[in-house]
Structure formats: structure tokens, C-alpha cells
Design a protein around this motif. Sequence first.
Motif, mmCIF file in Angstrom:
data_model
loop_
_atom_site.group_PDB
_atom_site.id
_atom_site.type_symbol
_atom_site.label_atom_id
_atom_site.label_comp_id
_atom_site.label_asym_id
_atom_site.label_seq_id
_atom_site.Cartn_x
_atom_site.Cartn_y
_atom_site.Cartn_z
ATOM 1 N N LEU A 178 -57.562 -13.728 13.374
ATOM 2 C CA LEU A 178 -56.849 -12.688 12.681
ATOM 3 C C LEU A 178 -55.426 -12.254 13.539
ATOM 4 O O LEU A 178 -55.528 -11.348 14.412
ATOM 5 N N HIS A 179 -54.310 -12.089 12.718
ATOM 6 C CA HIS A 179 -53.044 -11.598 13.208
ATOM 7 C C HIS A 179 -52.325 -11.186 12.101
ATOM 8 O O HIS A 179 -51.557 -11.982 11.301
ATOM 9 N N THR A 180 -52.574 -9.786 11.526
ATOM 10 C CA THR A 180 -52.153 -9.655 10.299
ATOM 11 C C THR A 180 -52.100 -8.052 10.453
ATOM 12 O O THR A 180 -52.208 -7.520 11.369
ATOM 13 N N LEU A 221 -52.229 -12.777 0.457
ATOM 14 C CA LEU A 221 -53.516 -12.582 -0.075
ATOM 15 C C LEU A 221 -54.245 -11.270 -0.170
ATOM 16 O O LEU A 221 -55.107 -11.048 -0.910
ATOM 17 N N SER A 222 -53.711 -10.515 0.799
ATOM 18 C CA SER A 222 -54.115 -9.136 0.851
ATOM 19 C C SER A 222 -53.260 -8.042 0.063
ATOM 20 O O SER A 222 -53.287 -6.994 -0.125
ATOM 21 N N VAL A 223 -52.092 -8.636 -0.909
ATOM 22 C CA VAL A 223 -51.225 -7.785 -1.042
ATOM 23 C C VAL A 223 -51.950 -7.008 -2.442
ATOM 24 O O VAL A 223 -51.437 -5.913 -2.748
ATOM 25 N N PHE A 224 -52.746 -7.708 -3.052
ATOM 26 C CA PHE A 224 -53.442 -6.946 -4.253
ATOM 27 C C PHE A 224 -54.312 -5.999 -3.850
ATOM 28 O O PHE A 224 -54.559 -4.742 -4.259
ATOM 29 N N ASP A 249 -56.119 -16.241 9.611
ATOM 30 C CA ASP A 249 -57.017 -16.601 8.419
ATOM 31 C C ASP A 249 -56.931 -15.752 7.493
ATOM 32 O O ASP A 249 -57.328 -14.880 7.109
ATOM 33 N N ILE A 250 -55.710 -16.252 6.531
ATOM 34 C CA ILE A 250 -55.377 -15.341 5.427
ATOM 35 C C ILE A 250 -56.484 -15.479 4.429
ATOM 36 O O ILE A 250 -56.447 -14.435 3.601
ATOM 37 N N PRO A 289 -58.401 -9.713 5.188
ATOM 38 C CA PRO A 289 -59.311 -8.834 5.955
ATOM 39 C C PRO A 289 -58.591 -7.248 5.747
ATOM 40 O O PRO A 289 -59.177 -6.502 6.110
ATOM 41 N N ILE A 290 -57.561 -6.926 4.916
ATOM 42 C CA ILE A 290 -56.859 -5.819 4.654
ATOM 43 C C ILE A 290 -57.830 -4.804 3.805
ATOM 44 O O ILE A 290 -57.989 -5.322 2.671
ATOM 45 N N THR A 291 -58.181 -3.678 4.144
ATOM 46 C CA THR A 291 -59.067 -2.751 3.576
ATOM 47 C C THR A 291 -58.252 -1.581 3.188
ATOM 48 O O THR A 291 -57.119 -1.263 3.428
#
Length: 326
Positions: A42-44, A96-99, A133-134, A138-140
Amino acid sequence: MQKRVRELGVVPGHLPTGPLNAITDVPGVRVGHTTLDDGADLHTGVTAIVPDALAGDRSELPAAVAVGNGYGKLVGSTQVDELGVLETPIVLTATLSVFRAADALLTWLLDRDPAAVSLNPVVGETNDSFLSDIRRRPITEQHVLAALGNATAGLPDEGCVGAGTGTSALGFKAGIGTSSRVMATGVVGVLVQANFSGVLRVLGTPVEAPPSDREPAGNSCMIVVGTDLPLESRQLSRVARRAIFAMGSVGSDYAPGSGDYAIAFSTSPGGRLPDKQLKPVFQATMESVEEALLNSLTMARTVTGYRGNTRHAVPHDLVRAAARRG
């Protein structure tokens, strides 16, 4: 050790910078980051650009979006384009975390306006799947709220932070970069999330990346331009287009799979700058974007991430050498 390009002897353009040489030189603009880096897959992260005027007595700011190539997921862009206003902070994250980020920003907005029944969260992205690992998304909500909550008016962190933690550009590790220019009439500040392909150019001189098995996925760029100049939406649209033009100065190849967007907004409470006075504004924008993109590279570090993929930081000696030849 990471250094901004001016510390390496690279001075793009001619206009003076603000005291921080950052988007936060625009009065009332703050930046916050949340970084996710587990040292492995994870690097995001999240980067938030927060105009304070929207938390005060103003519900919207003049704004515009320019699309260089629309292969991206810029949530909220059509309403900005239609109405010419920005209603919310701007959040940047991974594709993939934009939503999830948009929903979290909506939570932040609803908490501040109990009467709201319609809001337009603006969230941009680039694809960091080469190093992160998009698919885990992982964004909460807490990551987004943290970036909004820790936003400050100081010099923003650059390189491998926030939404730039896993991004790459021009064959090297990149990330977040920022810069500003000051004119007699006001300030233009820029923040970029750099993740696009091409051959790096430093003051016109190419700097080739080492051979690589494949380009990083995504090949996109998000550019945010803020100013305290009294510009209307139509004029900000012209400014935003110049921001995308400036990607060419550092070597972008504007690949067909690239989502290249610029969002420009003004914090000015009123008035209108005559069109004939826009030339230095365009110059300030293009110089700031060029320097911000270079900062996104020289402030980054080498990262080995998902599936053992590695993206190397640009060697500073090559940047210095290119500047001497430029």
C-alpha cells in the motif's frame, strides 16, 4: 535527500514566487494530507485543498475545469463546468478510491450544513496501481476527514505524501508538488498530483529515465490552480487550459490513456480583471505548473511497492546537469 528544484539550481520562468512558493501563498487556502504507506503493498493516500472562504460566509467560489484528456474519474466536474462555481474543498486520491472519498467529503459537508439537500463534492484521482494494491480500495472516511482536518496554510509536504504517495511521472517516482507566482495584482498558486508518461525535460533539456519493463499504469495528472485575483469562471477556464499546456514543458506525451485535468478557482470576493490583463496570469500559471511538476519529482524518493515493483527517484545530479545545459 529530497530537495525542491530551486535548491538544485533550476528556476523555471521569470516571475517571483510567493514566500512559500506554494498554493498556500494564496490567502485563505490550506492543504492537508493523509498518507498510507505500509512499506509493502500500500502506497496511496488523500490530499485536500481547502479554500477557507467556503467555510465562512460564502457557499461557492468562481471556478472552472479544463480537460486535456478525459480518461479519468473527476467527480463533480460537470456541475463546476455547468455553473462555473466550486462548492467544496477539492480532494485528490487514487482511482478506485475516488468514490469512497467523494462520499466521505459529502459527510464532512453535511456535518457543516444541517439544512443542505444538494451538494457537489469535487474529487480527482490518478492511478497508483504500479506501486499500490489499488483493488483493495483502502481509503476510508477517516482518511479523508483527517486530510481535511489537518489542512494548514504552511508549506505543504511534497513528493511521496498524500495522493502522491504511489504515483510516478516521466519514468521516475513522482507525487505531490506545489509552486506559486506573485504579480502586482495578486497571487497564483498551484498543486499537482503527477502520474503521467513521457520523457522528463528540465528547462528544455531531456533527462532519460533508466530502462523499465513497463510504464506505470494510469498516466494521469491532476492540477489545482488557486488565485486571489478577481477572475470569473470563463477566465478561470482559460487559466485552467494553460495549466494543462504547461505539462508539455516538462515532457508529457499526453498519452491516450491519460486523464489530464485542471481545476482553477478564485478566492476574490468580487470584481473582475479585464481580459487584457490576463497575459501575466497565464504566464504565472504555466510557470507555477512547470515548477510544481518538477518539485513533485525531486521531492520524491525511490519506492518499492506492490508485487515488488520499483520506481526510482530522479537523480539530482542529472537535474543539475540538465539545468546547466538548459
